[in-house]
Design an enzyme around this catalytic site. Structure first.
Site, PDB file in Angstrom:
ATOM      1  N   ASP A  47     -10.291   3.509   2.176  1.00 47.87           N
ATOM      2  CA  ASP A  47     -10.544   2.906   3.492  1.00 47.87           C
ATOM      3  C   ASP A  47     -11.308   3.858   4.418  1.00 47.87           C
ATOM      4  OD1 ASP A  47      -9.410   0.457   2.937  1.00 47.87           O
ATOM      5  OD2 ASP A  47      -7.458   0.948   3.783  1.00 47.87           O
ATOM      6  N   LYS A  85       0.802  -1.236   0.000  1.00 50.69           N
ATOM      7  CA  LYS A  85       0.000   0.000   0.000  1.00 50.69           C
ATOM      8  C   LYS A  85       0.833   1.283   0.000  1.00 50.69           C
ATOM      9  CE  LYS A  85      -4.306  -1.513   2.124  1.00 50.69           C
ATOM     10  NZ  LYS A  85      -5.296  -1.127   3.128  1.00 50.69           N
TER      11      LYS A  85
END
Ligand code: NAP
Length: 279
Positions: free
Chosen positions: A107, A70
């Site tokens: 997210d 990520k």
């Protein structure tokens, strides 16, 4: 995006076999009668750049990136969404028609949306929020709470220095407490969030006493295996409303699906059942 075109996407991770993203996206592809497929890409850490540079060449609409990619994936983007830049990580890549790579992080959207799904009148400024943990999930949760208008986030992590680093970055809305102060730091709050791995399948229960937690507080856990963690069970039994981590997982996938397949998908009971069948 043209609906008659076969659209491909997937998730890069290492390991990645456990990812539920194919179940989610392929469910939506079928539900909306689209032509496409979403696959698993096991990409070793040293191969990330080759894999990402290959996305336009392969004609993919984009992909998700998960652990451990990520942070590194963000550095390989042609453009990074400002919110993802502040989070310091991306979880979604969208390939433009010209082949440029755009990085996003959904997210935080997923987290806020799962609270709203559970409690439509939820407000970030209803009172202080206590967040346990200072890893990747905590970054997304804390930043999205602040962006929604939270004015006091009490951040508590086993390793205090990591919480302090987050607070230094995110500003005065975040106050750091010692791990030993976690029980007291529940007094007067409107929201408690667990973003540690404690309570996850195979891990010990989260060690926290809820006596000071107001009964009006919403209690949420980023963990989704099990769906009801010991924390959520204890909170429910004393009368608090609870939100499990499945809603965050499902909601973070929605903007990515929209970007690749052109439809903002809905979360149905059938989708929840399909995911729960994989646990
Ligand atoms: P991470 O970056 O590795 O962070 C792990 C956190 O857990 C750290 O704050 C760590 O504290 C804490 N921790 C580990 N062992 C502990 C212990 N024995 N006692 C107290 N704290 C402990 O992981 P992450 O990516 O943030 O993920 C954290 C959790 O959120 C996982 O359960 C993950 O499945 C879940 N998650 C869910 C979603 C969703 O969509 N629902 C999304 C992302 C993550 P230290 O800093 O002291 O090590």
């Amino acid at each position: 995006m043209a609906h008659n075109k076969f659209v491909m996407a997937g998730v890069m991770g290492w390991p990645v076999a456990h990812s539920r993203s194919p179940v989610i996206h392929n469910h939506w592809i079928r539900q909306y009668g689209l032509q496409g497929a979403y696959g698993l890409f096991p990409v070793q850490p040293g191969k990330l750049e080759d894999a990402i540079r290959g996305l336009p060449a392969l004609g993919l609409a984009g992909c998700n990136v998960t652990i451990p990619h990520k942070v590194d994936a963000m550095k390989l983007m042609d453009a990074v969404d400002p919110l993802a830049r502040r989070m310091g990580a991306i979880n979604t890549i969208v390939v433009s028609p010209e082949g440029a790579l755009h990085g996003f992080n959904n997210d935080g959207f997923g987290y806020i949306q799962c609270l709203r799904d559970a409690k439509p009148d939820w407000q970030a400024n209803a009172g202080p929020a206590t967040v346990l943990g200072a890893g990747g999930a905590a970054r997304a949760v804390v930043l999205s709470l602040l962006d929604e208008g939270a004015t006091e986030v009490r951040l508590i992590n086993r390793t205090r220095a990591k919480a302090q680093a987050l607070a230094d970055e995110f500003g005065s809305g975040v106050q750091v407490y010692d791990w030993d102060e976690r029980h007291e730091a529940l007094s007067g709050i409107a929201l408690l969030v667990n973003t540690t791995n404690q309570g996850m399948h195979g891990q010990p229960d989260l060690d926290i006493q809820l006596d000071r937690l107001p009964q009006t507080a919403l209690v949420s856990d980023a963990i989704y295996i099990p769906l009801e963690t010991p924390l959520l069970k204890a909170a429910r039994l004393r009368g608090n409303a609870t939100v499990n981590g499945l809603g965050m997982l499902l909601n973070q996938a929605r903007p990515a699906f929209k970007a690749w397949f052109g439809v903002m998908p809905e979360i149905t009971d059938e989708l929840r059942q399909a995911i729960m069948a994989t646990f």
